[in-house]
Design an enzyme around this catalytic site. Structure first.
Site: not given
Length: 252
Positions: A147, A161
């Site tokens: 990501s 995350y």
């Protein structure tokens, strides 16, 4: 032993979003596909139907990729029903509602790291055991779906995350060096601001729309654009690419 031209890919978390787009694109390119899900069986079956409607071959396996026994079971099902895996896309990823670190519980942090990092390690291990030349395999490819958060940090939103994706980036670099002589390439894509359901899970389903105009490209991305990058990394066109990253975040 499998025919040299038979390509079999496991796409984890492939019932929706980037995973579903990748599974469908892979089938279009001639891969036999293992579709994986944990909860949303109807969505996974819909992906399978789309593949089969175009005469593609696939199986659907319910398994939690953060649990070792279930990971082993999934790969054994692939062995039995499709053959030896030649490609793995580590796409499983979860996020929780926006929060500062000071507000996060230990259980939340543990859940994120287990789902996003342990799953990637376990699946990569099983793939290497099958694809590696030293294990009697013919080589293969692994693509990790990281990501843009691993580069940007996601402060004030979900740094747990972001940290988990940072760990995935480190795994990409280290594993690529470890298994290069075993005929396995390991690369990563780092999407950001993509129209998927993951933003609803963070409590901000309109996040991409709200941020689109602040991006250099002034738009959000589509799951199919990420799938295209993943399939390129799996292809022979990327035969000399390993330990590399493709950023897909509209220029940010």
């Amino acid at each position: 032993m499998k025919p040299e031209n038979k390509r079999i890919v496991v796409v984890t978390g492939s019932s929706r979003g980037i995973g579903a787009a990748t599974a469908i694109k892979a089938a279009e390119l001639g891969y036999e596909v293992c579709i994986n899900f944990v909860k949303n069986e109807s969505a996974a079956l819909n992906v399978a139907e789309r593949i089969r409607s175009h005469h593609g071959k696939c199986i659907v396996v319910k398994a939690d990729m953060s649990k070792e026994k279930e990971v082993i079971r999934l790969f054994e099902e692939v062995d039995k029903k499709l053959g030896t895996v030649t490609a793995l896309v580590n796409n499983v990823g979860v996020v929780r509602e926006k929060a500062r670190l000071s507000e996060m519980t230990g259980d939340r942090i543990s859940d994120i790291l287990t789902a996003n990092v342990l799953s990637c390690l376990l699946c990569s291990r099983e793939a290497v055991r099958r694809m590696g030349i030293s294990f009697g395999g013919n080589g293969g490819n692994i693509v990790n779906v990281s990501s843009a958060a691993s580069r940007l940090g996601a402060s004030g939103e979900y740094i747990d995350y972001a940290a988990s994706k940072g760990a995935m980036d480190t795994l990409t670099i280290g594993l690529s060096k470890e298994v290069a002589s075993d005929g396995i390439r390991v690369n990563s894509v780092r999407p950001g601001y993509i129209f998927t359901d993951i933003h609803a899970n963070s409590g901000d389903p309109e996040r991409v729309e709200k941020l689109a105009k602040s991006l250099p490209m002034q738009r959000g991305g589509d799951s199919r654009e990420v799938a295209d990058a993943i399939l390129w990394l799996l292809s022979e066109e990327a035969s000399y690419v390993t330990g590399s990253f493709i950023d897909l975040a509209g220029g940010r």
